[in-house]
Design an enzyme around this catalytic site. Structure first.
Site, PDB file in Angstrom:
ATOM      1  N   ASP A 119       1.374   8.301   8.152  1.00 29.16           N
ATOM      2  CA  ASP A 119       1.505   7.720   6.948  1.00 29.16           C
ATOM      3  C   ASP A 119       3.064   7.202   6.785  1.00 29.16           C
ATOM      4  O   ASP A 119       3.615   7.998   7.202  1.00 29.16           O
ATOM      5  CB  ASP A 119       1.364   7.799   5.598  1.00 29.16           C
ATOM      6  CG  ASP A 119       1.626   7.268   4.592  1.00 29.16           C
ATOM      7  OD1 ASP A 119       1.188   6.091   4.554  1.00 29.16           O
ATOM      8  OD2 ASP A 119       1.509   7.467   3.573  1.00 29.16           O
ATOM      9  N   ASP A 154      -3.510  -1.843   1.426  1.00 28.29           N
ATOM     10  CA  ASP A 154      -2.489  -2.267   1.242  1.00 28.29           C
ATOM     11  C   ASP A 154      -1.757  -4.031   0.592  1.00 28.29           C
ATOM     12  O   ASP A 154      -2.858  -4.352   1.065  1.00 28.29           O
ATOM     13  CB  ASP A 154      -0.928  -2.203   1.739  1.00 28.29           C
ATOM     14  CG  ASP A 154      -1.344  -0.117   1.748  1.00 28.29           C
ATOM     15  OD1 ASP A 154      -1.183   0.203   0.808  1.00 28.29           O
ATOM     16  OD2 ASP A 154      -0.238   0.612   3.100  1.00 28.29           O
ATOM     17  N   GLU A 168       2.353   4.144  11.228  1.00 33.06           N
ATOM     18  CA  GLU A 168       2.250   3.597   9.420  1.00 33.06           C
ATOM     19  C   GLU A 168       3.194   2.444   9.824  1.00 33.06           C
ATOM     20  O   GLU A 168       4.040   3.877   8.997  1.00 33.06           O
ATOM     21  CB  GLU A 168       1.166   3.471   8.791  1.00 33.06           C
ATOM     22  CG  GLU A 168       0.499   2.489   8.158  1.00 33.06           C
ATOM     23  CD  GLU A 168       2.021   2.634   6.658  1.00 33.06           C
ATOM     24  OE1 GLU A 168       2.089   0.925   5.575  1.00 33.06           O
ATOM     25  OE2 GLU A 168       2.679   3.779   6.308  1.00 33.06           O
ATOM     26  N   HIS A 196       6.093  13.022   2.631  1.00 34.15           N
ATOM     27  CA  HIS A 196       5.943  13.677   0.866  1.00 34.15           C
ATOM     28  C   HIS A 196       4.680  13.974   0.890  1.00 34.15           C
ATOM     29  O   HIS A 196       3.865  13.864   1.547  1.00 34.15           O
ATOM     30  CB  HIS A 196       6.276  11.967   0.356  1.00 34.15           C
ATOM     31  CG  HIS A 196       5.395  11.146   0.309  1.00 34.15           C
ATOM     32  ND1 HIS A 196       5.948   9.752   1.000  1.00 34.15           N
ATOM     33  CD2 HIS A 196       4.075  10.266  -0.132  1.00 34.15           C
ATOM     34  CE1 HIS A 196       4.673   9.059   0.663  1.00 34.15           C
ATOM     35  NE2 HIS A 196       3.591   9.394   0.384  1.00 34.15           N
TER      36      HIS A 196
HETATM   37  C1  OTU Z   1       2.054   3.621   2.817  1.00 28.41           C
HETATM   38  O1  OTU Z   1       2.140   2.495   2.841  1.00 28.41           O
HETATM   39  C2  OTU Z   1       0.533   3.439   2.582  1.00 28.41           C
HETATM   40  O2  OTU Z   1      -0.900   2.657   3.374  1.00 28.41           O
HETATM   41  C3  OTU Z   1       0.298   3.315   0.893  1.00 28.41           C
HETATM   42  O3  OTU Z   1      -1.181   3.311   0.450  1.00 28.41           O
HETATM   43  C4  OTU Z   1       1.196   5.046   0.595  1.00 28.41           C
HETATM   44  O4  OTU Z   1       0.679   3.787  -1.478  1.00 28.41           O
HETATM   45  C5  OTU Z   1       2.329   4.391   0.851  1.00 28.41           C
HETATM   46  O5  OTU Z   1       2.701   4.869   2.790  1.00 28.41           O
HETATM   47  C6  OTU Z   1       2.970   6.034  -0.125  1.00 28.41           C
HETATM   48  O6  OTU Z   1       1.791   7.105   1.208  1.00 28.41           O
HETATM   49  O7  OTU Z   1       4.902   0.916   1.218  1.00 28.41           O
HETATM   50  O8  OTU Z   1       3.285  -0.969   0.004  1.00 28.41           O
HETATM   51  O9  OTU Z   1       7.040   1.088   5.516  1.00 28.41           O
HETATM   52  O10 OTU Z   1       5.199   0.274   3.941  1.00 28.41           O
HETATM   53  O11 OTU Z   1       4.226   3.726   4.353  1.00 28.41           O
HETATM   54  C7  OTU Z   1       2.970  -0.185   0.898  1.00 28.41           C
HETATM   55  C8  OTU Z   1       5.455   1.228   5.599  1.00 28.41           C
HETATM   56  C9  OTU Z   1       4.348   0.787   1.590  1.00 28.41           C
HETATM   57  C10 OTU Z   1       5.371   1.382   4.574  1.00 28.41           C
HETATM   58  C11 OTU Z   1       3.931   1.939   4.412  1.00 28.41           C
HETATM   59  C12 OTU Z   1       3.725   2.011   2.421  1.00 28.41           C
END
Ligand code: OTU
Length: 640
Positions: A280, A392, A322, A180
Site C-alpha cells: 500500500d 478508491d 500500489e 503508516h
Molecule cells: C491507498 O490509496 C489505499 O488504497 C487507500 O484506501 C488508503 O486510504 C490509502 O492508501 C492510505 O493507506 O491516496 O486516494 O500513490 O494514491 O496509496 C487513495 C498511492 C490514495 C496513493 C494511495 C492511496
C-alpha cells in the site's frame, strides 16, 4: 559494493551467527546477499553500526525462514521451478471487503463457489488486520499487524481460508499497509508514553521548523478532511508526520529498526498463506525536505530490499505496487537497471484505468490510444493489474503532455471529465461524486461504482429501457477491455452484478466524511441471486462478465504481447494480442453510436480474411468491405 566485499561480509556473518544449517536457506541467502548488503549499505551505510544491524536483519531472516510452514515452503519450491506462475492468462482477480461481502472469514469460505461461478481465482481481501472502530480509513490504519480484527475471525481462520483457496487452485492477496500505522498501534502508544525507541519509529518534531520546511513541497492526499501533513500530539508536545489522515502515523524507514520490524511483520503475514502482497502507498515510503516525498529513489531501494529478503524467506510470494502516480513513475516500481523485475512484479495500471473512463466521457479513443502507445516498456517477467474500479476514488492521473498531444487543454479536459462523471455535463447519465476537491490545485477525483458512473443509476430512474440497455452495454464493453487489453484483470466486487452507488455511508460517523464508501457496497445476496433470472440487469451483466472470463481463460493470446492497430475511426479502438502462433484482434466501439469501419482493418491486422468472434460467438456483421459495430459493441476476433 563489489562481489568480493559482499562475499567477505557474508563469510563474517556465517561464522559469527548460528544461521540454521539449512542448505536451502544458505543457498538462497548466498544468491541474494549481494543485493541485500548493497541495498542496505545504500540506505543505512552512513550509520556507524550498519554492519551490526545488517547482521541482525539476516538473523531475523533465518528466524522467518524457520517459522515458514512446511506446506508453504513446498509451494515456494514449486514456484521457484515455475517463477512466472502469476503471468498466466488464467488468473483473474477480484477484491472484496470481508464484512460487506460475506460477513466474516467463515462466510468467505462459503463464497468460494460464487468465485468459481464468476471465474475469479486471485482473491484480494481488503484490510482485515485489527483496526480501531472509527478512525480506521477502511482498515488502512492498522492497530495490530499480527491479529485479524475480531469481527472477521482469527489468524487461524485466515490460514484456513488460504489453505482452502489453494486446494481450489486459487490465490490469496492481502494488503500490507507499509507506509503508516494507526495511532493506536502499540508503537504509537509507546511513543506517546515517551519511549524514545518508539518515537524514533515515526517522524516527530518539537516545533514547526522541520514540519514547515516539509510542508513547502509536500502535496496533500486528503485536502478536504486531512489538510496538512503533520498532527500535533499534546501528550508529548510534538508534531507527528501524518501524510494521510491524522490518525495514520507515517513510519520512518530511515530508521533500520523500522525496516527490520516491517519486514518481520510481512513475513508473519505471508506465513499465513498469502500469495500476493499488495504494497500500500509505496510512493510515500521515504521522505525528504524540499521534495514531494513521493517516488524518491530510497522508496524504491526499500522495496528492492523487501524483495531481495523475500527471495530468501518466501520466494513464492509476489509483490503488487500500489502506486497511483504518473505513468512514467508507476513503471519504476517494476525495478530498473540491475533491479529490473526485482522490485514489484505487478503494479496497478492506474493510467489505463482513467483512460478507459476518459473514452466513455469523450466517446472517443484519442487519449486512450495515445496512452496505450505511450505506456513505457516494462521489464521482462512483470505485469499490470488491469482494472476499471477499486475501493478508491478515480484520480485523473494522466500525463498533461499526452492530453496536449491529442489537442486538448489539460485543465479544461480534467474539468470536463469531473463534470461528466458527476453528471453535470449535458447529456451525461453518469452519477458519481467529486472526491477531495483541492481549491489550491483545482484537482478533483471521482467516486462512484462502475455501473453508476456508466449511467445505469440515472437510466434506471428514467425507466427508459433503451438508456438502461446502453448503460449495461457500457459496463460490459469496459470490462471486455479489462479482460483483453493485457495484465491481470480485476473484477471489483459488485461490478459483476452492476451494483449502484450506496449512499448510506452518510449515516455513520466512521464513514460520513469519505464518499469512497459509496462504492464499497454491502452485497445483498437476494439481489445477487437475480443473476440467474433471465433478463434482469444482474443477469445481463453477470452472464457477460463470466462468459468473457471463461473465454479469456481458454486463450493464451491474452497473456501475450499487445499492439494497437489503426481502425481509421476515432470511436473504435483496435489492438491485437499475440501468442506464439496465434492472434486475436480486439475491436471496441467506445461511443453510443453505431460505427461502420473498413474491413481492411481485419486484413491489415494479419488475421482473416475469414474471422469469427469468440467473445459472444456473434456473427461479425460485415457488408461490402465494411464492418459495423453497434453502440458500445466489441469483437474478439480470430481467424477461422
Ligand atoms: C491507498 O490509496 C489505499 O488504497 C487507500 O484506501 C488508503 O486510504 C490509502 O492508501 C492510505 O493507506 O491516496 O486516494 O500513490 O494514491 O496509496 C487513495 C498511492 C490514495 C496513493 C494511495 C492511496
Amino acid at each position: 559494493m563489489t562481489r568480493k566485499d559482499t562475499d567477505a561480509l557474508l563469510a563474517e556473518l556465517t561464522d559469527e551467527i548460528p544461521i540454521q544449517h539449512d542448505p536451502e536457506f544458505l543457498r538462497r541467502l548466498a544468491a541474494n546477499f549481494g543485493d541485500i548488503a548493497t541495498l542496505y549499505r545504500r540506505l543505512y551505510g552512513a550509520r556507524p553500526d550498519w554492519k551490526e544491524s545488517l547482521h541482525d536483519l539476516v538473523r531475523m531472516l533465518a528466524g522467518a525462514y524457520r517459522a515458514r510452514p512446511v506446506q508453504l515452503k513446498e509451494l515456494d519450491r514449486t514456484r521457484e521451478r515455475n517463477p512466472r506462475w502469476y503471468l498466466d492468462h488464467s488468473i483473474v482477480s477480484t477484491m472484496v471487503y470481508v464484512d460487506r461481502f460475506a460477513g466474516d472469514l467463515r462466510g468467505m469460505e462459503r463464497k468460494i463457489p460464487y468465485f468459481h461461478e464468476l471465474g475469479v481465482n486471485l482473491i484480494h481481501i481488503m484490510p482485515i488486520l485489527d483496526y480501531p472502530d472509527e478512525r480506521n480509513d477502511g482498515g488502512y490504519a492498522v492497530r495490530d499487524y499480527r491479529a485479524v480484527r475480531a469481527e472477521f475471525g482469527t489468524t487461524e481462520d485466515l490460514s484456513e481460508f488460504a489453505r482452502l483457496l489453494h486446494d481450489e487452485g486459487m490465490y490469496l492477496e492481502l494488503d500490507f499497509v507499509v507506509n503508516h500505522c494507526s495511532d493506536e498501534h502499540e508503537w504509537a502508544v509507546r511513543a506517546r508514553r515517551g519511549e524514545k525507541r518508539y518515537q524514533d519509529y515515526f517522524f516527530m518534531y518539537e516545533d514547526r521548523v522541520i514540519p514547515d520546511a516539509f510542508e513547502r513541497s509536500l502535496p496533500e492526499v486528503f485536502p478536504e478532511t486531512a489538510p496538512g501533513n503533520f498532527t500535533w500530539v499534546p501528550e508529548i508536545g510534538r508534531w507527528v508526520m501524518t501524510v494521510f489522515h491524522e490518525y495514520q502515523w507515517d513510519l520512518n524507514f530511515s530508521n533500520p529498526d523500522v525496516l527490520s520490524e516491517m519486514l518481520d511483520t510481512m513475513f508473519f503475514l505471508v506465513s499465513l498463506g498469502v500469495d500476493v502482497v499488495r504494497m500500500d502507498a509505496v510512493p510515500y515510503l521515504w521522505k525528504r525536505i524540499g521534495t514531494t516525498s513521493q517516488n524518491l529513489e530510497e522508496a524504491h531501494r526499500v522495496m528492492q530490499l523487501f524483495h531481495a529478503c523475500a527471495r530468501v524467506v518466501a520466494p513464492g510470494v509476489v509483490f503488487v505496487a500500489e502506486a497511483i502516480v504518473q505513468p512514467h513513475e508507476i513503471v519504476r516500481y517494476f525495478g530498473e537497471n540491475e533491479y529490473a523485475g526485482r522490485e514489484c512484479e505487478v503494479a496497478y495500471n492506474a493510467s489505463l484505468m482513467v483512460l478507459l473512463w476518459d473514452a466513455i466521457a469523450t466517446g472517443g479513443t484519442r487519449l486512450l490510444r495515445r496512452g496505450l502507445e505511450a505506456i513505457p516498456d516494462v521489464p521482462d517477467g512483470v505485469t499490470w493489474l488491469t482494472y476499471l474500479r477499486c475501493h478508491d476514488d478515480i484520480g485523473l492521473g494522466y500525463d498533461d503532455n499526452d492530453i496536449r498531444a491529442v489537442g486538448f487543454d489539460p485543465t479544461a479536459h480534467r474539468a470536463f471529465i469531473v463534470e461528466y462523471f458527476t453528471g453535470h455535463y449535458p447529456g451525461s447519465d453518469a452519477c458519481g461524486a467529486p472526491f477531495m476537491y483541492n481549491p489550491k490545485t483545482r484537482d478533483a477525483r471521482i467516486s462512484g461504482t462502475a455501473a453508476s458512473l456508466a449511467g445505469l443509476e440515472t437510466a434506471i430512474a428514467s425507466r427508459d429501457p433503451e438508456r438502461i440497455g446502453l448503460a449495461i452495454d457500457r459496463v460490459i464493453m469496459l470490462y471486455s477491455l479489462v479482460f483483453s487489453i493485457g495484465g491481470i484483470p480485476i473484477v471489483y466486487y459488485g461490478d459483476e452484478i452492476a451494483t449502484l452507488n450506496d449512499y448510506s455511508y452518510t449515516e455513520k460517523r466512521a464513514t460520513r466524511s469519505d464518499n469512497r464508501w459509496m462504492h464499497r457496497p454491502t452485497i445483498d445476496w437476494a439481489t445477487a441471486a437475480l443473476r440467474s433470472i433471465e433478463g434482469t440487469v444482474e443477469n445481463r451483466v453477470f452472464t457477460a462478465i463470466s462468459r468473457l472470463i471463461a473465454v479469456r481463460k481458454t486463450r493464451p493470446e491474452f497473456a501475450g504481447s499487445m499492439r494497437v492497430v489503426e481502425t481509421f475511426d476515432e470511436h473504435v479502438l483496435g489492438f491485437v494480442r499475440d501468442a506464439d502462433r496465434s492472434r486475436i484482434l480486439v475491436l471496441a466501439n467506445v461511443s453510443p453510436q453505431p460505427r461502420t469501419i473498413d474491413s481492411s482493418v481485419i486484413r491489415f491486422s494479419g488475421i482473416g480474411p475469414d474471422v469469427r468472434d469468440i467473445a459472444f460467438t456473434r456473427p461479425v456483421s460485415s457488408h461490402e468491405g465494411t464492418m459495423s459495430l453497434p453502440p458500445y459493441g466489441f469483437y474478439w476476433m480470430c481467424g477461422v
